[in-house]
Design a protein around this motif. Structure first.
Motif, PDB file in Angstrom:
ATOM      1  N   SER A  40       0.818  -1.215   0.000  1.00  0.00           N
ATOM      2  CA  SER A  40       0.000   0.000   0.000  1.00  0.00           C
ATOM      3  C   SER A  40       0.850   1.262   0.000  1.00  0.00           C
ATOM      4  O   SER A  40       0.381   2.333  -0.386  1.00  0.00           O
ATOM      5  CB  SER A  40      -0.932   0.018   1.214  1.00  0.00           C
ATOM      6  OG  SER A  40      -0.214   0.248   2.415  1.00  0.00           O
ATOM      7  N   GLN A  41       2.124   1.142   0.422  1.00  0.00           N
ATOM      8  CA  GLN A  41       3.021   2.287   0.494  1.00  0.00           C
ATOM      9  C   GLN A  41       3.972   2.377  -0.703  1.00  0.00           C
ATOM     10  O   GLN A  41       4.758   3.322  -0.804  1.00  0.00           O
ATOM     11  CB  GLN A  41       3.860   2.201   1.780  1.00  0.00           C
ATOM     12  CG  GLN A  41       3.026   2.175   3.046  1.00  0.00           C
ATOM     13  CD  GLN A  41       3.869   1.887   4.273  1.00  0.00           C
ATOM     14  OE1 GLN A  41       4.972   2.417   4.420  1.00  0.00           O
ATOM     15  NE2 GLN A  41       3.370   1.035   5.148  1.00  0.00           N
ATOM     16  N   ASN A  42       3.892   1.381  -1.603  1.00  0.00           N
ATOM     17  CA  ASN A  42       4.774   1.351  -2.766  1.00  0.00           C
ATOM     18  C   ASN A  42       4.469   2.524  -3.692  1.00  0.00           C
ATOM     19  O   ASN A  42       3.309   2.829  -3.953  1.00  0.00           O
ATOM     20  CB  ASN A  42       4.587   0.021  -3.496  1.00  0.00           C
ATOM     21  CG  ASN A  42       5.453  -0.090  -4.727  1.00  0.00           C
ATOM     22  OD1 ASN A  42       5.014   0.255  -5.818  1.00  0.00           O
ATOM     23  ND2 ASN A  42       6.681  -0.559  -4.562  1.00  0.00           N
ATOM     24  N   GLN A  43       5.498   3.159  -4.235  1.00  0.00           N
ATOM     25  CA  GLN A  43       5.288   4.381  -5.015  1.00  0.00           C
ATOM     26  C   GLN A  43       4.501   4.133  -6.289  1.00  0.00           C
ATOM     27  O   GLN A  43       3.662   4.950  -6.681  1.00  0.00           O
ATOM     28  CB  GLN A  43       6.631   5.029  -5.356  1.00  0.00           C
ATOM     29  CG  GLN A  43       6.504   6.456  -5.855  1.00  0.00           C
ATOM     30  CD  GLN A  43       5.812   7.362  -4.838  1.00  0.00           C
ATOM     31  OE1 GLN A  43       6.194   7.417  -3.669  1.00  0.00           O
ATOM     32  NE2 GLN A  43       4.767   8.073  -5.274  1.00  0.00           N
ATOM     33  N   GLU A  44       4.745   3.003  -6.958  1.00  0.00           N
ATOM     34  CA  GLU A  44       3.974   2.694  -8.170  1.00  0.00           C
ATOM     35  C   GLU A  44       2.478   2.565  -7.860  1.00  0.00           C
ATOM     36  O   GLU A  44       1.622   3.001  -8.626  1.00  0.00           O
ATOM     37  CB  GLU A  44       4.483   1.402  -8.808  1.00  0.00           C
ATOM     38  CG  GLU A  44       5.785   1.555  -9.571  1.00  0.00           C
ATOM     39  CD  GLU A  44       6.168   0.256 -10.247  1.00  0.00           C
ATOM     40  OE1 GLU A  44       6.092   0.191 -11.485  1.00  0.00           O
ATOM     41  OE2 GLU A  44       6.538  -0.688  -9.536  1.00  0.00           O
ATOM     42  N   ILE A  45       2.202   1.971  -6.731  1.00  0.00           N
ATOM     43  CA  ILE A  45       0.809   1.822  -6.283  1.00  0.00           C
ATOM     44  C   ILE A  45       0.211   3.190  -5.980  1.00  0.00           C
ATOM     45  O   ILE A  45      -0.920   3.505  -6.385  1.00  0.00           O
ATOM     46  CB  ILE A  45       0.747   0.910  -5.041  1.00  0.00           C
ATOM     47  CG1 ILE A  45       1.150  -0.527  -5.399  1.00  0.00           C
ATOM     48  CG2 ILE A  45      -0.621   0.939  -4.392  1.00  0.00           C
ATOM     49  CD1 ILE A  45       0.187  -1.257  -6.305  1.00  0.00           C
ATOM     50  N   LEU A  46       0.958   4.012  -5.273  1.00  0.00           N
ATOM     51  CA  LEU A  46       0.473   5.348  -4.904  1.00  0.00           C
ATOM     52  C   LEU A  46       0.275   6.226  -6.137  1.00  0.00           C
ATOM     53  O   LEU A  46      -0.684   7.003  -6.207  1.00  0.00           O
ATOM     54  CB  LEU A  46       1.452   6.009  -3.939  1.00  0.00           C
ATOM     55  CG  LEU A  46       1.578   5.358  -2.555  1.00  0.00           C
ATOM     56  CD1 LEU A  46       2.717   5.994  -1.767  1.00  0.00           C
ATOM     57  CD2 LEU A  46       0.277   5.479  -1.782  1.00  0.00           C
ATOM     58  N   LYS A  48      -0.732   5.392  -8.995  1.00  0.00           N
ATOM     59  CA  LYS A  48      -1.974   5.031  -9.678  1.00  0.00           C
ATOM     60  C   LYS A  48      -3.185   5.114  -8.742  1.00  0.00           C
ATOM     61  O   LYS A  48      -4.278   4.719  -9.113  1.00  0.00           O
ATOM     62  CB  LYS A  48      -1.870   3.611 -10.264  1.00  0.00           C
ATOM     63  CG  LYS A  48      -0.860   3.479 -11.395  1.00  0.00           C
ATOM     64  CD  LYS A  48      -0.902   2.095 -12.042  1.00  0.00           C
ATOM     65  CE  LYS A  48      -2.168   1.879 -12.852  1.00  0.00           C
ATOM     66  NZ  LYS A  48      -2.113   0.611 -13.643  1.00  0.00           N
ATOM     67  N   ARG A  49      -2.969   5.638  -7.528  1.00  0.00           N
ATOM     68  CA  ARG A  49      -4.038   5.785  -6.534  1.00  0.00           C
ATOM     69  C   ARG A  49      -4.734   4.451  -6.239  1.00  0.00           C
ATOM     70  O   ARG A  49      -5.931   4.382  -6.014  1.00  0.00           O
ATOM     71  CB  ARG A  49      -5.062   6.827  -6.974  1.00  0.00           C
ATOM     72  CG  ARG A  49      -4.504   8.230  -7.134  1.00  0.00           C
ATOM     73  CD  ARG A  49      -5.587   9.272  -7.353  1.00  0.00           C
ATOM     74  NE  ARG A  49      -6.349   9.006  -8.565  1.00  0.00           N
ATOM     75  CZ  ARG A  49      -7.594   8.559  -8.586  1.00  0.00           C
ATOM     76  NH1 ARG A  49      -8.228   8.291  -7.461  1.00  0.00           N
ATOM     77  NH2 ARG A  49      -8.221   8.349  -9.744  1.00  0.00           N
ATOM     78  N   ILE A  50      -3.948   3.382  -6.246  1.00  0.00           N
ATOM     79  CA  ILE A  50      -4.480   2.053  -5.947  1.00  0.00           C
ATOM     80  C   ILE A  50      -4.471   1.843  -4.439  1.00  0.00           C
ATOM     81  O   ILE A  50      -3.486   2.143  -3.765  1.00  0.00           O
ATOM     82  CB  ILE A  50      -3.629   0.970  -6.646  1.00  0.00           C
ATOM     83  CG1 ILE A  50      -3.764   1.107  -8.165  1.00  0.00           C
ATOM     84  CG2 ILE A  50      -4.044  -0.429  -6.185  1.00  0.00           C
ATOM     85  CD1 ILE A  50      -2.726   0.327  -8.932  1.00  0.00           C
ATOM     86  N   ARG A  51      -5.564   1.350  -3.920  1.00  0.00           N
ATOM     87  CA  ARG A  51      -5.663   1.051  -2.492  1.00  0.00           C
ATOM     88  C   ARG A  51      -5.511  -0.445  -2.256  1.00  0.00           C
ATOM     89  O   ARG A  51      -6.079  -1.253  -2.983  1.00  0.00           O
ATOM     90  CB  ARG A  51      -6.997   1.552  -1.930  1.00  0.00           C
ATOM     91  CG  ARG A  51      -7.117   3.071  -1.987  1.00  0.00           C
ATOM     92  CD  ARG A  51      -8.437   3.575  -1.445  1.00  0.00           C
ATOM     93  NE  ARG A  51      -9.570   3.192  -2.291  1.00  0.00           N
ATOM     94  CZ  ARG A  51     -10.441   2.248  -1.998  1.00  0.00           C
ATOM     95  NH1 ARG A  51     -10.316   1.553  -0.881  1.00  0.00           N
ATOM     96  NH2 ARG A  51     -11.454   1.980  -2.821  1.00  0.00           N
ATOM     97  N   VAL A  52      -4.716  -0.804  -1.245  1.00  0.00           N
ATOM     98  CA  VAL A  52      -4.438  -2.206  -0.932  1.00  0.00           C
ATOM     99  C   VAL A  52      -4.846  -2.477   0.509  1.00  0.00           C
ATOM    100  O   VAL A  52      -4.339  -1.843   1.442  1.00  0.00           O
ATOM    101  CB  VAL A  52      -2.943  -2.538  -1.116  1.00  0.00           C
ATOM    102  CG1 VAL A  52      -2.705  -4.034  -0.930  1.00  0.00           C
ATOM    103  CG2 VAL A  52      -2.444  -2.078  -2.482  1.00  0.00           C
TER     104      VAL A  52
END
Length: 287
Positions: free
Chosen positions: A207-213, A215-219
Motif C-alpha cells: 500500500s506504500q509502494n510508489q507505483e501503487i500510490l 496510480k491511486r491504488i488502495r491495498v
C-alpha cells in the motif's frame, strides 16, 4: 482456453492435499438472499481467486449483485466452478472462469492478459485462494507441504499483485484474505498462520509502494475469524457444533464476510488503504 494455457497451469509438485472430508449436516451458507445490491461496483471488472466455493464464491456473488463483472479463478475446472459461473451470470453481469494453480506465475500472467483482452482495465483483484494442512507437531511439516502452503497462500498474492499492475485501472483496489490466525497464532496450523501473517505485512508494504500510490491504488485485507467454509470439515474433520469462537460464540457464515470486501472494493472506502478489517465474531486481536 488453449492447450498451451492448460499445460502451463499444472502444479509442478507431487504433493497431494489430504482429504479428511466427511458429509456434514450443516452446509456453509454462501449467499444472503436479503442482500440487495445498489450498484456500488457497476461496470467494475474484478478477479477473485479461490472462488468456486466458500469465501471466494460469497465475495464473487456479492460483487455481481453490485454490478461487477467477475473472473473466477480456481484450481480445477469442475462442476463447482461452472456452477459458480452460472450463478454469477444470473445477475446479468459477465463472468469468466479460469482453472489453474494460482502459485504458478505463468498461469497468473496468462490469465490476467486474457481477462484484460476480454474486458479492458481491471478494477479490483481479490487474492483469496488458500490451503491449510493441520499438523499436531512441527516435526510433521515436510518440505513439500511447506512449499505448497507458501506457494498458494503468499507467493500467489505477490505474483497476482505484480502481474495485475499494468492492467489495474487508476484508483483500483487489491484486497487480500488474511486470517485471525495471523494475530492469534494456531498450534496446528503453523505454516498456514505464518503465511497469513505475511499477507498482513505484504498488504501494509504494498500500500506504500510508489507505483501503487502513483496510480491511486488502495491495498487492504480482510482477516476472517472462525468461518464455516467447506475447507473446515475437509481439513479439520470437525462438525459445525465443534467449530466456532469469538464473543458471539458461533462460527461465522461465509456470506457475512462479503460486505467487507464490497466496502474495500467500492468508493465507500476511498480513504482506507494498508488496513485489515477483522470479521471474527468479536475475537480481540489488538496488542
Amino acid at each position: 482456453m488453449s492447450e498451451e494455457k492448460i499445460d502451463s497451469q499444472s502444479p509442478k509438485e507431487d504433493y497431494v492435499m489430504p482429504d479428511n472430508s466427511e458429509k456434514t449436516e450443516r452446509e456453509p451458507k454462501i449467499e444472503n438472499d436479503e442482500y440487495k445490491g445498489s450498484g456500488k461496483l457497476k461496470g467494475h471488472n474484478t478477479i477473485v481467486t479461490g472462488s468456486d466455493s466458500g469465501i471466494g464464491l460469497a465475495v464473487a456473488i456479492a460483487f455481481a449483485k453490485e454490478g461487477a463483472n467477475v473472473a473466477l479463478v480456481d484450481l480445477e475446472d469442475n462442476d463447482d466452478l461452472r456452477s459458480a459461473q452460472k450463478r454469477i451470470e444470473s445477475f446479468g453481469v459477465n463472468c469468466l472462469a479460469f482453472a489453474g494453480d494460482v502459485g504458478d506465475e505463468v498461469f497468473t500472467r496468462l490469465t490476467l492478459k486474457e481477462v484484460s483482452e476480454a474486458w479492458g482495465n481491471i478494477h479490483t483483484l481479490v487474492n483469496n485462494a488458500a490451503e491449510q494442512h493441520p499438523k499436531e507437531s512441527i516435526l510433521e511439516i515436510d518440505a513439500a507441504q511447506l512449499d505448497r502452503t507458501f506457494r498458494t497462500n503468499i507467493f500467489s498474492i505477490i505474483y497476482w499483485s505484480r502481474e495485475v499492475l499494468p492492467y489495474l485501472a487508476e484508483g483500483g483496489t487489491i484486497i487480500n484474505s488474511s486470517s485471525v490466525t495471523a494475530y492469534e497464532g494456531s498450534p496446528q496450523l503453523l505454516d498456514y498462520s505464518a503465511t497469513k501473517g505475511a499477507i498482513v505485512s505484504f498488504t501494509r508494504s504494498l500500500s506504500q509502494n510508489q507505483e501503487i500510490l502513483d496510480k491511486r491504488i488502495r491495498v487492504n485485507a480482510v482477516a476472517p475469524g472462525p468461518i464455516w467454509t467447506p475447507l473446515i470439515p475437509a481439513t479439520l474433520g470437525i462438525s459445525y457444533d465443534e467449530f466456532g469462537g469469538g464473543s458471539l460464540d458461533r462460527p461465522g457464515e461465509v456470506y457475512e464476510l462479503a460486505p467487507a470486501y464490497v466496502y474495500l472494493a467500492s468508493d465507500d472506502s476511498s480513504y482506507v488503504t494498508g488496513q485489515t478489517i477483522h470479521v471474527n465474531g468479536g475475537t480481540i486481536v489488538n496488542g
